[in-house]
Structures are given as structure tokens and as C-alpha cells.
Design a protein around this motif. Structure first.
Motif, PDB file in Angstrom:
ATOM      1  N   UNK A 205       0.865  -1.190   0.000  1.00 46.26           N
ATOM      2  CA  UNK A 205       0.000   0.000   0.000  1.00 46.26           C
ATOM      3  C   UNK A 205       0.894   1.230   0.000  1.00 46.26           C
ATOM      4  N   UNK A 307      -7.160   3.556  -4.228  1.00 51.70           N
ATOM      5  CA  UNK A 307      -8.049   3.552  -3.069  1.00 51.70           C
ATOM      6  C   UNK A 307      -8.545   4.950  -2.718  1.00 51.70           C
ATOM      7  N   UNK A 309      -8.171   9.359  -4.188  1.00 53.10           N
ATOM      8  CA  UNK A 309      -7.659  10.406  -5.082  1.00 53.10           C
ATOM      9  C   UNK A 309      -8.060  11.729  -4.467  1.00 53.10           C
ATOM     10  N   UNK A 310      -7.178  12.708  -4.480  1.00 56.04           N
ATOM     11  CA  UNK A 310      -7.585  14.015  -3.995  1.00 56.04           C
ATOM     12  C   UNK A 310      -6.754  15.117  -4.651  1.00 56.04           C
TER      13      UNK A 310
ATOM     14  N   UNK B 216     -18.845   1.493  -1.771  1.00 53.09           N
ATOM     15  CA  UNK B 216     -17.423   1.170  -1.741  1.00 53.09           C
ATOM     16  C   UNK B 216     -17.279  -0.341  -1.547  1.00 53.09           C
ATOM     17  N   UNK B 230     -12.075   5.434  -9.839  1.00 55.15           N
ATOM     18  CA  UNK B 230     -10.971   6.409  -9.845  1.00 55.15           C
ATOM     19  C   UNK B 230     -10.083   6.166 -11.064  1.00 55.15           C
ATOM     20  N   UNK B 310     -11.663  13.954  -6.775  1.00 50.87           N
ATOM     21  CA  UNK B 310     -11.978  13.258  -5.519  1.00 50.87           C
ATOM     22  C   UNK B 310     -12.423  11.826  -5.797  1.00 50.87           C
ATOM     23  N   UNK B 311     -12.029  10.951  -4.906  1.00 48.93           N
ATOM     24  CA  UNK B 311     -12.487   9.560  -4.939  1.00 48.93           C
ATOM     25  C   UNK B 311     -11.990   8.857  -3.696  1.00 48.93           C
ATOM     26  N   UNK B 312     -12.835   8.003  -3.112  1.00 44.83           N
ATOM     27  CA  UNK B 312     -12.413   7.126  -2.034  1.00 44.83           C
ATOM     28  C   UNK B 312     -11.852   7.820  -0.814  1.00 44.83           C
ATOM     29  N   UNK B 313     -10.765   7.277  -0.313  1.00 46.14           N
ATOM     30  CA  UNK B 313     -10.246   7.651   0.997  1.00 46.14           C
ATOM     31  C   UNK B 313      -9.017   8.533   0.881  1.00 46.14           C
ATOM     32  N   UNK B 314      -9.005   9.635   1.635  1.00 41.82           N
ATOM     33  CA  UNK B 314      -7.840  10.504   1.596  1.00 41.82           C
ATOM     34  C   UNK B 314      -7.339  10.845   2.995  1.00 41.82           C
ATOM     35  N   UNK B 319      -6.811   2.557   3.619  1.00 40.77           N
ATOM     36  CA  UNK B 319      -8.180   2.039   3.634  1.00 40.77           C
ATOM     37  C   UNK B 319      -8.311   1.288   2.323  1.00 40.77           C
ATOM     38  N   UNK B 321     -10.249   0.047  -0.032  1.00 40.63           N
ATOM     39  CA  UNK B 321     -11.517   0.008  -0.740  1.00 40.63           C
ATOM     40  C   UNK B 321     -11.323   0.219  -2.238  1.00 40.63           C
ATOM     41  N   UNK B 322     -12.328  -0.282  -2.979  1.00 40.08           N
ATOM     42  CA  UNK B 322     -12.531   0.198  -4.335  1.00 40.08           C
ATOM     43  C   UNK B 322     -13.633   1.242  -4.188  1.00 40.08           C
ATOM     44  N   UNK B 323     -13.334   2.522  -4.450  1.00 38.81           N
ATOM     45  CA  UNK B 323     -14.349   3.552  -4.221  1.00 38.81           C
ATOM     46  C   UNK B 323     -15.569   3.337  -5.118  1.00 38.81           C
TER      47      UNK B 323
END
Lengths: 475, 475
Positions: A205, A307, A309-310, B216, B230, B310-314, B319, B321-323
Motif C-alpha cells: 500500500x 483507493x 484520489x484528492x 465502496x 478512480x 476526488x475519490x475514495x479515501x484521503x 483504507x 476500498x474500491x471507491x
């Protein structure tokens, strides 16, 4: 007079409601291991669990310190030295969850609704590990003892890839000494298809951070001559994949143990169709490497996922900036024999090699864990099959799991004992997602199956001993 | 006895501290037009400003309703019908700002430090529009009147591309009738390089939203056969650009009025070097379409920027996940004669044509605004040049602005009057970014220049009238 496992099963049924109530209490703790802001909550969870084990009459029940979050330990050795010892592994930490992610109720205010318990950690892994605690309690309360010795090892860092558990095990090999390790942290497709997992994917990761200008810029004044960091990120991420959906990083597949025709045949017995996949996930269509079946892609092949994107502005309405920064979280699920550290280096090197000179790019490792592959013809595995047959009512299939329990490979390597993964979750439990839940029926059938498994292990050991004696006489 | 503009200038100097104090008060309002949660704040800002104009003695000073945020209006018509009328346009709304974006002090708690006022809106556009309010006040207080009639039109939706202002102007053409429009919402490179802007870029701002799975997903269980939203977003965005950094959307450049050799020569007189660009922005290197100079890229060429991703975890840690979702905000800065609606349709059509069947893709328009190009040899432009020479102490250059003031094109089209953009900001004011600020010196020199401009307009009108009479006699 009823046999001891029967009495324990009856006890578990008579106290079902209290068991659930205690699980709800356990689920209230926001034990997020990945977020430093929750460190205190993690510690409080460990203390609660250790106190709970102590109250059940376990010896040495304690939250033991590590360099990170505590490990909860407790043991019942009353079966005596001539009986086998079972090491139960589980984890009390959870992944993040906030109501805004789409939960119907607050993730740390568990509710029971239509036969399901909704809470973060309900199935992963608090509900599943609690099965073993309640199975042992049922033996102790109904019979004053269990047929085998039991040690509980419950960590608080599984969701961040267990950075401190391998050192803990290494330092406590005597305390943890056991004949078999059992883990419930996996799932079956439907209640009628119990599964024993004999393989897990590992993980690398990482995080990519890109910096362009020192601050966000007005896109009117500077747009046209500034390499937008979000675009630079898009360009880099786009180059990590081939048009056939495989990973484009040189060397990524080099160490993968290829599936044999026989393995592919076994996997094909537990198919996952396009329609099943769509029904379970809601995707318009499946995706991936068309050289492999869907089941193979999600369990026996490595992946590279975005996982998170920002960059810049994601609120309502427009904001006309060129963002100063952009970032992504990426993780690879790995299969035997990919090495997590080597894969990280390959990814880092490749990303750095394609990074443009117009921005600054930083690649860092977040966590990693090794993949595991365990033979399914071991007697401890076959005992699990019988436990399901008797306790659950149906024999299990042996499957490859797509997820990662990093410590499985470590226990198998360091302790030289079989690791038996008896998952009491459902694929549809929504773990790591909003509205994670756990089936009440699953919880109670799990407890009864775990009760039977302890008996099966005791009988397996007796048979082995008898066989040894016969062998000795014959010699 | 001192001449009336001299008296007004002296008055503005004598009351400088109070003027700043009032500006700070104005800056305290978080008038974010793009965020529905701030609608009340926007309304309160309009009410404060209308009350302020009323207190200065302006007639019809009111916050007038629109379908969105109110328009603030006020007029002083005491110069009489034989004098010209100046329409001052400005906007009291601002773009979002939170301390966490990197501000050294809260964005809506203005502070004055080392000759600068720090607050969101300080330079864009509260500080600049307030210059005209205080210039008019100085005339009224020092002389009991101004040399021309003045109408103030201050809108609250500029930062969301003024969706309701064009209809408002159309419905109030009589009330707003004027001979020239002056706008201060642009900037110069240094205090010693005043600039009058004669061109602005337009804008098409859109949002892409991608949905893959319904929630997710656990990346271990489903990773390998799910098209990660993403990644789908990355693939789509990557296809919007050519390798030479131009926009890859078919038809995007079709309507662009090409720069003539003469225009390129004029632009080259106001160069922007690689080093200047790097110093101002902090980027490691410039970027863009190498067929154009840096100055041309940021002012005379269209762009396509990613303003947000933006997508998923930031959050911290991993984390896995697949967003379920991914999204982006994109905006094009447009030049004459690109049509914002046509560009939106081209972008939407292209994105939809490359969207894969494995995810759902939605493209929606956020805001739009037309580009503007105004001749710089008009007498009202030349009067501005004289006002800078006398009030500021240096003649201005005429430049193309890279930013967008959507209403400029509308006023020019609907009212058929020259629009004179006298920017009293600095390129380095950090508008739309953290720590936006406004130079105190700029504020006060701006007021004096605005005072002189009103006098220059009155004299220009007198000369024109005299010329007309001469012409009439000669006829």
C-alpha cells in the motif's frame, strides 16, 4: 447425559441474547487503528476486551503493549499438557467510517435490524473473533472446561497491515506455543456455502503526493503555463496500466506462481458469474484481465487499485484554482510468491521514472503484508471440514481468499503450525464499506461450529496418539 | 482655492484609517456565493453594503432581489443630466476559504500586517470595489458633489459566473443607463506597472461524476474484476489532452480568433519570463503549448484545467476500498470567439464518447461566461490612461487578462458602452488562494486614481460637447 460439546452448544443457545448484547457493547468502540486521533479509543477497546476475557476465567488476560496498538491475550490451559492447544487469532481494530459515507445509522452506534447487526467492525472482525470467545465461554460455563487448551491472540493493527505483530510473536513464541492456529476473518458467498480459506493475497500500500505551485493558483492568471498537479497525477496513474487492464509496471508479475491446470479446475468449482458479480456489487459490467476467470481475478491474481484520489476543490459550485497539490492512495493485492517490499520498490522506481520535471513527486510506503498459500489436505483442515458438517450442517469448500490477513503468512512461517481460516462472514456483509453488518444467525451458527471444532481437534489428537502408540508397539 | 478633485484626494488621505477600518468590516462577511450553506451570509453582506451606500447619501441604495443572490445598487445623480454617468461594477461575493487550506489567520477575520490586509475577498473584489465607494464619498464630503453622475452595481454571484446578472441588467436597462462602465477587478504585476485590461477570458466550468459499484467495495474481495471508478476517471481525463499539452477535444480550438503578428508584438512588450513565472508561483518549471509565449498562454489562449479531483479515501493511513464514486471539476478559460455553451457540448460529447461501459459517467455544466475583447483606443480608455498618469503617477499598459469577469462581455453587448477595467490589484495578491491579501498602499492610491478618473471623464465629455458645438456651427 449429553456430551460436553452438546452441553456447550445448548448453553450458547440459552444465552444467545446476552452474547449479542455483549457484541454490541464491543462494537461501540471506534477502534480505528489507522488514525492517530483514535489511538485512545483503540487502547480503551483493548482494555475492555482484556477485562472481558479475565471475567470469563481466562488466565493471563491482558492488553499487552507493543510499539503500536496493544495486543490482547488470554489463555485457558485447563485441558492439560497432553491435550492440543489452539491459538485463536483475531483483530479488534477497524477501518475508518463516518456517517457521511452513506451509513443509515452512525457506524459506532450498533443497531440490530431484520436479523442483522449494523456497525463498523460487525463482521470484520469483532463479530467473528467474538465467536471464539463465546464458544470457549460456553464450554467453561456448561462443563467447567474445554476439550483442548485455548490461547487467544487479538491484535489491534490488522487494518494497517500488522506492523508490530510479527515482532510480538517472535518475542513471545513460548507463550504462544500451539498446535494449530484458527482464524475467523473471512467469508462465504451464502449461508449455505461455508468455506475454509487456504490462500490469501498480500499487500503493498503506497501513497503518491504531487506538488506543483507552492499555493493554489488562480486558474485565469496562471492557467496555460502551469502543469496542473491533478493532471500530472492523472498522467502518471494512467501509465501504470496496460490497455488489457494488467499492471504496466516492469517486473510486477515476475514472481507470480502461475496457476496449474488442476488448481484452475478446483477454482472453477466455485465460480463467480458476471451476473452474480453485478448483483453483489452493482457495477454495470465486470472488468479485468480477460485471460482469467472472474473468480481467479479476485483471488489468485495480483491487482493494483486506486483507493483514494484528492486534489483541489470538491465542494459545491465552482472554484477556479490550479491546485497546489494532488495525491493518491494505491494498493496492490499480491499473490504467492510476490514480495511486498520488492513490489513497492518496483512501483516507486517506475513512478519516479515517469514523473515529469514540471512537478515534484513523492512516493511513500503506507503498509505491506505477505501473501499466504496453505495446503488444504492437512488433518487440521479436514477437522474443520467435519466441524462445519456437524456444527453448521454442511461441509465447506476450500477456497482462495482475495483479501489479506498479513499475519497468516507470518504465523505459518514463524510458528510452523497450520493456519485454519474458518470464515463466518458473508461476502455481502459490506466490510470496509458503509452499512457494514453481521448476520445474527451467522454469529450463533458460528459459535456452535467453533464449539464442535474444538471437540474435533481433541479427537483428531487422540486418534493421532493412538496411532502413534500402535506404531510404537509395532516397532 | 483647490480644485474639487484635489479636495477629494485630500479628504481621502485625511480619512484613510477610517476607510481601512470600514473595509475590514466588509471583509468579515463570509459571502461565499457558491455554497448554499452561506446564502444567509451573502444576503447579510448585501444588506450591510446597501446600508453603507445609503448612509453616504446615495439615492435608491438597496439590495435588490434576483433569482439567486441580491444585487446591491445605489446612485448619485447630482451632477445633472448634461454630465456623463459612470456605472461602476463590482462584486461582493467571494470564493471558498477555510483555515485548513493553509491560511496563517482565519480568512474571515481580516488582519492588517506589514502594509497588507489579509482576508478572503481582500483584493477580489471587496477591496477593489470599495475604492469607488470611497472615491465617491470623498467627492461628496469634500465638495458636496462629484463632477459626473455615478451608479453602483455590485453583484453577489461573480464567482459563480453571474447567472442572474445579465437578466437583471436586461430588466433594468433604464435604471442602469450610463455612458461608460468602470470595473476594478484585475491586477498589475508590480505597483509601478499599472494596467488597463482590454480583454478577458471566458469560462466553461463542468463536473464529471463516475459511479462504479453501488457502495465502496473491499478491494481484496472484488479487486481484479471491478473497474475502479478512480481509474476510469484517470483514463477519461488522460484522453482530454494531447502529448503537446493542447486540448484533445475535437473542435475545441475551431472558433479561436488567432493572434495577429501586431498583437503578438504588443503582448511581447509585457513579457512573463520563465524565471518570473517560477518566482511568482513556485513551480519547478513552466508548462504548456510551446507554440506560444508564457504571457500568451496565460491570457490569449484557451485552457482546460482540473480544479478538483476526488475519490475514495484521503485520510491518514490505509483504507483498502474500491471507491464507489470518483469525480472531477474541470474548467476551460476561453478566448474570443469561443462560445461557452458550445465548448460545454463539445466536452460533454467527447467525454461521453470515451466513457467505458463498466461505469456510469455523468457530465454536468457548473457555470459559464463569455470572453471579451474591447478596443483600447476608445476615448474612455485614454481617459483612464490619463487618470493613472495623474492620480497614480505612471501611465498604464493595455493588457489582456487571463481571468474571467463574465459580465464584461454582457455589459458591452447589452448596454453598448465601453467597459474600462482599471485593476487595482497585484498579481501576487493570492486571490482564490490561501492568504489572499490586499496592499494598503494600493487601496489608497486606487481611491485617488478613481477620483481623478471621474474628473477626466467629466472633462472628456466637456471637450466632446465643445467639439460637437463647433461641428454644429461649421455645419
Amino acid at each position: 447425559m449429553a456430551e460436553s460439546s452438546e452441553k456447550a452448544r445448548k448453553y450458547s443457545r440459552d444465552h444467545a441474547e446476552r452474547f449479542r448484547h455483549e457484541l454490541l457493547e464491543f462494537l461501540r468502540f471506534p477502534s480505528l487503528s489507522g488514525d492517530p486521533a483514535h489511538a485512545d479509543d483503540v487502547r480503551r477497546t483493548a482494555d475492555w476486551l482484556a477485562a472481558h476475557l479475565h471475567a470469563l476465567g481466562l488466565q493471563n488476560a491482558k492488553a499487552l503493549p507493543t510499539s503500536g496498538h496493544p495486543v490482547v491475550y488470554g489463555e485457558w490451559m485447563g485441558a492439560g499438557p497432553d491435550k492440543p492447544t489452539v491459538l485463536v487469532y483475531g483483530h479488534y481494530d477497524v477501518v475508518p467510517a463516518v456517517l457521511e459515507d452513506g451509513w443509515d445509522s452512525p457506524p459506532f452506534e450498533p443497531v440490530e435490524k431484520s436479523g442483522k447487526i449494523y456497525a463498523r467492525g460487525a463482521t470484520d472482525d469483532k463479530g467473528q473473533l467474538f465467536i471464539h470467545v463465546k464458544a470457549l465461554e460456553s464450554y467453561l460455563e456448561a462443563n467447567g472446561g474445554a476439550p483442548v487448551n485455548v490461547k487467544l491472540l487479538i491484535e489491534g493493527e490488522e487494518e494497517i497491515s500488522s506492523p508490530n505483530l510479527a515482532p510480538f510473536i517472535k518475542a513471545n513464541l513460548d507463550m504462544l506455543k500451539a498446535d494449530v492456529c484458527v482464524i475467523s476473518d473471512s467469508s462465504m458467498r451464502t449461508m449455505n456455502e461455508p468455506a475454509v480459506t487456504h490462500s490469501l493475497r498480500g499487500m503493498t500500500y503506497l501513497q503518491i503526493e504531487i506538488q506543483g505551485p507552492k499555493d493554489d493558483l488562480h486558474s485565469g492568471f496562471w492557467g496555460g503555463a502551469t502543469h496542473n498537479p491533478a493532471l500530472a497525477l492523472v498522467e502518471i496513474l494512467g501509465k501504470l496500466y496496460n490497455p488489457d487492464n494488467t499492471v504496466a509496471v516492469p517486473g510486477f508479475y515476475d514472481d507470480v506462481v502461475q496457476l496449474t491446470a488442476q488448481e484452475r479446475e478446483m477454482i472453477a468449482k466455485n465460480p463467480l458469474t458476471e451476473q452474480q458479480f453485478k448483483d453483489a456489487t452493482g457495477v454495470p459490467a465486470t472488468w479485468g484481465d480477460s485471460k482469467y476467470t472472474i473468480r481467479e481475478r479476485v483471488s489468485a491474481r495480483p491487482t493494483l487499485e486506486i483507493n483514494g484520489l484528492w486534489s483541489g476543490y470538491s465542494g459545491p459550485g465552482p472554484k477556479t484554482i490550479i491546485p497546489a497539490k494532488a495525491g493518491a492512495k494505491l494498493s496492490s493485492r499480491l499473490v504467492a510468491n510476490q514480495d511486498p517490499e520488492k513490489i513497492f520498490q518496483l512501483l516507486k522506481k517506475h513512478i519516479e521514472s515517469i514523473a515529469p520535471p514540471t512537478v515534484k513527486v513523492n512516493v511513500s510506503l503506507v503498509t505491506k503484508g505477505k501473501p499466504a498459500l496453505i495446503p488444504f489436505d492437512l488433518p487440521e483442515m479436514q477437522a474443520a471440514a467435519r466441524a462445519y458438517q456437524k456444527g453448521w450442517g454442511k461441509a465447506p469448500v476450500f477456497t482462495r481468499g482475495g483479501g489479506s490477513i498479513p499475519i497468516v503468512a507470518d504465523i505459518y512461517d514463524m510458528m510452523k503450525i497450520p493456519v485454519v481460516m474458518m470464515g463466518y462472514g458473508l461476502d455481502s456483509d459490506g466490510l470496509h464499506a458503509a452499512n457494514e453488518h453481521y448476520s445474527v444467525e451467522m454469529f450463533h451458527r458460528g459459535i456452535e461450529t467453533a464449539i464442535v471444532y474444538l471437540k474435533e481437534l481433541a479427537e483428531m489428537a487422540s486418534r493421532r496418539k493412538a496411532l502413534d502408540k500402535t506404531g510404537a508397539r509395532a516397532a
